[in-house]
Design a protein around this motif. Structure first.
Motif, PDB file in Angstrom:
ATOM      1  N   ASN A 158       0.847  -1.200   0.000  1.00 22.95           N
ATOM      2  CA  ASN A 158       0.000   0.000   0.000  1.00 22.95           C
ATOM      3  C   ASN A 158       0.884   1.252   0.000  1.00 22.95           C
ATOM      4  O   ASN A 158       0.759   2.125   0.855  1.00 22.95           O
ATOM      5  CB  ASN A 158      -0.917   0.002   1.224  1.00 22.95           C
ATOM      6  CG  ASN A 158      -1.941  -1.131   1.197  1.00 22.95           C
ATOM      7  OD1 ASN A 158      -3.013  -0.999   0.637  1.00 22.95           O
ATOM      8  ND2 ASN A 158      -1.576  -2.248   1.812  1.00 22.95           N
ATOM      9  N   GLN A 159       1.796   1.319  -0.992  1.00 23.67           N
ATOM     10  CA  GLN A 159       2.766   2.413  -1.052  1.00 23.67           C
ATOM     11  C   GLN A 159       2.058   3.777  -1.088  1.00 23.67           C
ATOM     12  O   GLN A 159       1.171   4.018  -1.910  1.00 23.67           O
ATOM     13  CB  GLN A 159       3.652   2.267  -2.288  1.00 23.67           C
ATOM     14  CG  GLN A 159       4.568   1.057  -2.243  1.00 23.67           C
ATOM     15  CD  GLN A 159       5.794   1.269  -1.348  1.00 23.67           C
ATOM     16  OE1 GLN A 159       5.930   2.278  -0.666  1.00 23.67           O
ATOM     17  NE2 GLN A 159       6.694   0.288  -1.343  1.00 23.67           N
ATOM     18  N   GLY A 160       2.469   4.641  -0.171  1.00 27.19           N
ATOM     19  CA  GLY A 160       1.933   6.005  -0.135  1.00 27.19           C
ATOM     20  C   GLY A 160       0.587   6.148   0.531  1.00 27.19           C
ATOM     21  O   GLY A 160       0.092   7.263   0.706  1.00 27.19           O
ATOM     22  N   LYS A 161      -0.024   5.042   0.926  1.00 29.92           N
ATOM     23  CA  LYS A 161      -1.374   5.109   1.501  1.00 29.92           C
ATOM     24  C   LYS A 161      -1.371   5.190   3.028  1.00 29.92           C
ATOM     25  O   LYS A 161      -2.368   5.590   3.628  1.00 29.92           O
ATOM     26  CB  LYS A 161      -2.194   3.892   1.054  1.00 29.92           C
ATOM     27  CG  LYS A 161      -2.465   3.856  -0.450  1.00 29.92           C
ATOM     28  CD  LYS A 161      -3.308   2.641  -0.822  1.00 29.92           C
ATOM     29  CE  LYS A 161      -3.573   2.615  -2.329  1.00 29.92           C
ATOM     30  NZ  LYS A 161      -4.371   1.417  -2.721  1.00 29.92           N
ATOM     31  N   ILE A 162      -0.277   4.794   3.665  1.00 32.10           N
ATOM     32  CA  ILE A 162      -0.228   4.820   5.130  1.00 32.10           C
ATOM     33  C   ILE A 162       0.148   6.223   5.595  1.00 32.10           C
ATOM     34  O   ILE A 162       1.184   6.773   5.209  1.00 32.10           O
ATOM     35  CB  ILE A 162       0.783   3.790   5.659  1.00 32.10           C
ATOM     36  CG1 ILE A 162       0.267   2.380   5.351  1.00 32.10           C
ATOM     37  CG2 ILE A 162       1.000   3.962   7.158  1.00 32.10           C
ATOM     38  CD1 ILE A 162       1.169   1.281   5.842  1.00 32.10           C
ATOM     39  N   THR A 178      10.978   9.059   8.338  1.00 27.68           N
ATOM     40  CA  THR A 178      11.556   9.072   6.988  1.00 27.68           C
ATOM     41  C   THR A 178      12.731   8.101   6.888  1.00 27.68           C
ATOM     42  O   THR A 178      12.885   7.381   5.893  1.00 27.68           O
ATOM     43  CB  THR A 178      12.006  10.494   6.626  1.00 27.68           C
ATOM     44  OG1 THR A 178      10.893  11.383   6.750  1.00 27.68           O
ATOM     45  CG2 THR A 178      12.520  10.553   5.194  1.00 27.68           C
ATOM     46  N   ALA A 179      13.568   8.072   7.924  1.00 27.99           N
ATOM     47  CA  ALA A 179      14.697   7.138   7.939  1.00 27.99           C
ATOM     48  C   ALA A 179      14.212   5.695   7.916  1.00 27.99           C
ATOM     49  O   ALA A 179      14.765   4.839   7.210  1.00 27.99           O
ATOM     50  CB  ALA A 179      15.559   7.386   9.183  1.00 27.99           C
ATOM     51  N   PHE A 180      13.157   5.419   8.682  1.00 24.76           N
ATOM     52  CA  PHE A 180      12.567   4.077   8.705  1.00 24.76           C
ATOM     53  C   PHE A 180      12.016   3.709   7.326  1.00 24.76           C
ATOM     54  O   PHE A 180      12.261   2.612   6.805  1.00 24.76           O
ATOM     55  CB  PHE A 180      11.470   4.027   9.777  1.00 24.76           C
ATOM     56  CG  PHE A 180      10.581   2.826   9.705  1.00 24.76           C
ATOM     57  CD1 PHE A 180      11.106   1.533   9.681  1.00 24.76           C
ATOM     58  CD2 PHE A 180       9.201   2.967   9.675  1.00 24.76           C
ATOM     59  CE1 PHE A 180      10.275   0.417   9.624  1.00 24.76           C
ATOM     60  CE2 PHE A 180       8.373   1.872   9.621  1.00 24.76           C
ATOM     61  CZ  PHE A 180       8.906   0.589   9.579  1.00 24.76           C
ATOM     62  N   ALA A 181      11.265   4.628   6.715  1.00 28.23           N
ATOM     63  CA  ALA A 181      10.672   4.357   5.406  1.00 28.23           C
ATOM     64  C   ALA A 181      11.758   4.087   4.362  1.00 28.23           C
ATOM     65  O   ALA A 181      11.634   3.146   3.553  1.00 28.23           O
ATOM     66  CB  ALA A 181       9.804   5.543   4.982  1.00 28.23           C
ATOM     67  N   ASN A 182      12.809   4.898   4.369  1.00 26.37           N
ATOM     68  CA  ASN A 182      13.891   4.712   3.393  1.00 26.37           C
ATOM     69  C   ASN A 182      14.546   3.356   3.544  1.00 26.37           C
ATOM     70  O   ASN A 182      14.843   2.670   2.570  1.00 26.37           O
ATOM     71  CB  ASN A 182      14.931   5.820   3.559  1.00 26.37           C
ATOM     72  CG  ASN A 182      14.427   7.165   3.081  1.00 26.37           C
ATOM     73  OD1 ASN A 182      13.331   7.274   2.511  1.00 26.37           O
ATOM     74  ND2 ASN A 182      15.212   8.218   3.305  1.00 26.37           N
ATOM     75  N   LYS A 183      14.813   2.978   4.803  1.00 27.46           N
ATOM     76  CA  LYS A 183      15.507   1.714   5.039  1.00 27.46           C
ATOM     77  C   LYS A 183      14.610   0.508   4.705  1.00 27.46           C
ATOM     78  O   LYS A 183      15.095  -0.523   4.217  1.00 27.46           O
ATOM     79  CB  LYS A 183      15.969   1.648   6.497  1.00 27.46           C
ATOM     80  CG  LYS A 183      16.886   0.488   6.816  1.00 27.46           C
ATOM     81  CD  LYS A 183      18.203   0.557   6.057  1.00 27.46           C
ATOM     82  CE  LYS A 183      19.086   1.698   6.514  1.00 27.46           C
ATOM     83  NZ  LYS A 183      20.434   1.665   5.903  1.00 27.46           N
ATOM     84  N   ALA A 184      13.302   0.654   4.956  1.00 27.97           N
ATOM     85  CA  ALA A 184      12.376  -0.454   4.708  1.00 27.97           C
ATOM     86  C   ALA A 184      11.929  -0.519   3.249  1.00 27.97           C
ATOM     87  O   ALA A 184      11.303  -1.506   2.837  1.00 27.97           O
ATOM     88  CB  ALA A 184      11.154  -0.307   5.616  1.00 27.97           C
ATOM     89  N   GLY A 185      12.223   0.527   2.475  1.00 26.77           N
ATOM     90  CA  GLY A 185      11.814   0.536   1.075  1.00 26.77           C
ATOM     91  C   GLY A 185      10.324   0.767   0.899  1.00 26.77           C
ATOM     92  O   GLY A 185       9.708   0.199  -0.016  1.00 26.77           O
ATOM     93  N   VAL A 186       9.760   1.597   1.754  1.00 27.32           N
ATOM     94  CA  VAL A 186       8.325   1.899   1.655  1.00 27.32           C
ATOM     95  C   VAL A 186       8.144   3.420   1.580  1.00 27.32           C
ATOM     96  O   VAL A 186       9.071   4.192   1.841  1.00 27.32           O
ATOM     97  CB  VAL A 186       7.538   1.346   2.864  1.00 27.32           C
ATOM     98  CG1 VAL A 186       7.693  -0.170   2.934  1.00 27.32           C
ATOM     99  CG2 VAL A 186       8.014   1.997   4.164  1.00 27.32           C
ATOM    100  N   GLN A 187       6.945   3.822   1.216  1.00 28.26           N
ATOM    101  CA  GLN A 187       6.641   5.245   1.136  1.00 28.26           C
ATOM    102  C   GLN A 187       5.424   5.551   1.988  1.00 28.26           C
ATOM    103  O   GLN A 187       4.369   4.939   1.833  1.00 28.26           O
ATOM    104  CB  GLN A 187       6.369   5.642  -0.317  1.00 28.26           C
ATOM    105  CG  GLN A 187       6.106   7.132  -0.492  1.00 28.26           C
ATOM    106  CD  GLN A 187       5.888   7.522  -1.949  1.00 28.26           C
ATOM    107  OE1 GLN A 187       5.960   6.685  -2.838  1.00 28.26           O
ATOM    108  NE2 GLN A 187       5.615   8.795  -2.175  1.00 28.26           N
TER     109      GLN A 187
END
Length: 329
Positions: A158-162, A178-187
């Motif tokens: 659900n990229q970008g929806k959370i 933002t650091a978490f999202a970058n490392k996990a590969g999610v948006q």
């Protein structure tokens, strides 16, 4: 966070420096005097945030405990504005005579990268660290994911929806998500609030799907069984929440923590610094401060002047490298 706003903040900080720089030079000369009993009069402790908040409360109880060791009053003064920059700049420009101490948060190491001011650890003599509190990935108790792995998998589908709430654009907790999202590969879709408390309120009202604020700020919601923490962003598990894994344990090498410490104007004598550092160590390691910190979801963590300096410089490098890569809006 718009450029014009930051420009006005920078102008305000420059005026603070300009008004007090003459005092700093004169104080530097008096602070070098030898053979004096120290301390022999009250000490001023500058807090760069408003009365009643976590930084203010932490500084005041530390001051109270240091007074018992130093045998002189420590008067806490709040100098707010400029995302903490007004108060920190005041300390930087104060006389280095051992009679001005400043409380500094993690934001001291972020200011320069955010374009808020030229503040950085090297502008001060660092006295010691007192607290640490990690960012925590927190979701509603009835969310359809119970582990950080399940949350990441859901986010990938659900990229970008959370929607992730934070305490303001460029805040430490915005950096954390933002650091978490970058490392996990999610948006994620970041939703800024005027502080962590309204972000948590929005989470409890199901207006956002998650927050990455501190453990202390979600503690009451977790105890009320309205929220659940999926992971913390510290190097080791938090002793107040020992059952919650770190992101590093789960293969995501990202660490973002909030912390607080104390500084002196640059050039304060080693003799005075050692006296104050010894009093600070005793204050941080006292039972009442440990109880105070634990009740607020923080950890009482003492670092010596040398260790705190090395830690702050590491934090400054991390944020200086990382923040420019973000699309902060």
């Amino acid at each position: 966070m718009k450029k014009i706003t930051w420009g006005l903040i920078g102008l305000s900080l420059a005026l603070v420096v300009g008004c007090s720089s003459q005092g700093g030079q004169a104080g530097g000369q008096s602070g070098q005097a030898e053979g004096k009993k120290y301390p022999e009069k009250e000490i001023t402790l500058v807090v760069p945030y408003a009365p009643g908040g976590a930084s203010d409360s932490t500084a005041r109880i530390i001051a109270k405990n240091m007074e018992e060791k130093l045998k002189v009053p420590i008067v806490t003064v709040n100098k707010t504005g400029g995302t903490g920059g007004v108060g920190m700049t005041f300390v930087q420009s104060s006389p280095n005579d051992g009679y001005t101490i400043g409380y500094v948060p993690v934001e001291m190491t972020m200011h320069k990268a955010l374009g808020l001011s030229e503040l950085e650890p090297s502008k001060f003599d660092l006295l010691g660290q007192a607290t640490m509190i990690p960012a925590a990935i927190t979701v509603p108790a009835d969310a359809p994911y119970n582990t950080i792995e399940e949350f990441v998998e859901y986010a990938k589908q659900n990229q970008g929806k959370i929607k992730v709430g934070n305490s303001g654009v460029g805040s430490i907790w915005h950096i954390a998500s933002t650091a978490f999202a970058n490392k996990a590969g999610v948006q994620f879709t970041d939703i800024p609030f005027d502080g962590a408390a309204p972000a948590v309120t929005a989470l409890m009202g199901n207006h956002v799907d998650a927050v990455a604020v501190s453990l202390g700020e979600v503690k009451s919601g977790v105890e009320a069984k309205k929220l659940k923490v999926l992971a913390v962003m510290s190097a080791e598990r938090d002793k107040n929440f020992p059952d919650i894994p770190t992101l590093k344990e789960k293969g995501l090498d990202v660490e973002v923590v909030g912390w607080g410490g104390f500084v002196l104007p640059k050039g304060t004598s080693e003799e005075y610094k050692n006296v104050l550092a010894d009093a600070l160590k005793g204050a941080v390691e006292s039972d009442d401060f440990k109880k105070f910190a634990s009740e607020r979801g923080m950890s009482a963590v003492y670092k010596s002047p040398t260790d705190f300096t090395a830690f702050a410089e590491q934090q400054f490098k991390f944020f200086s490298d990382f923040i420019p890569t973000l699309d902060l809006k």
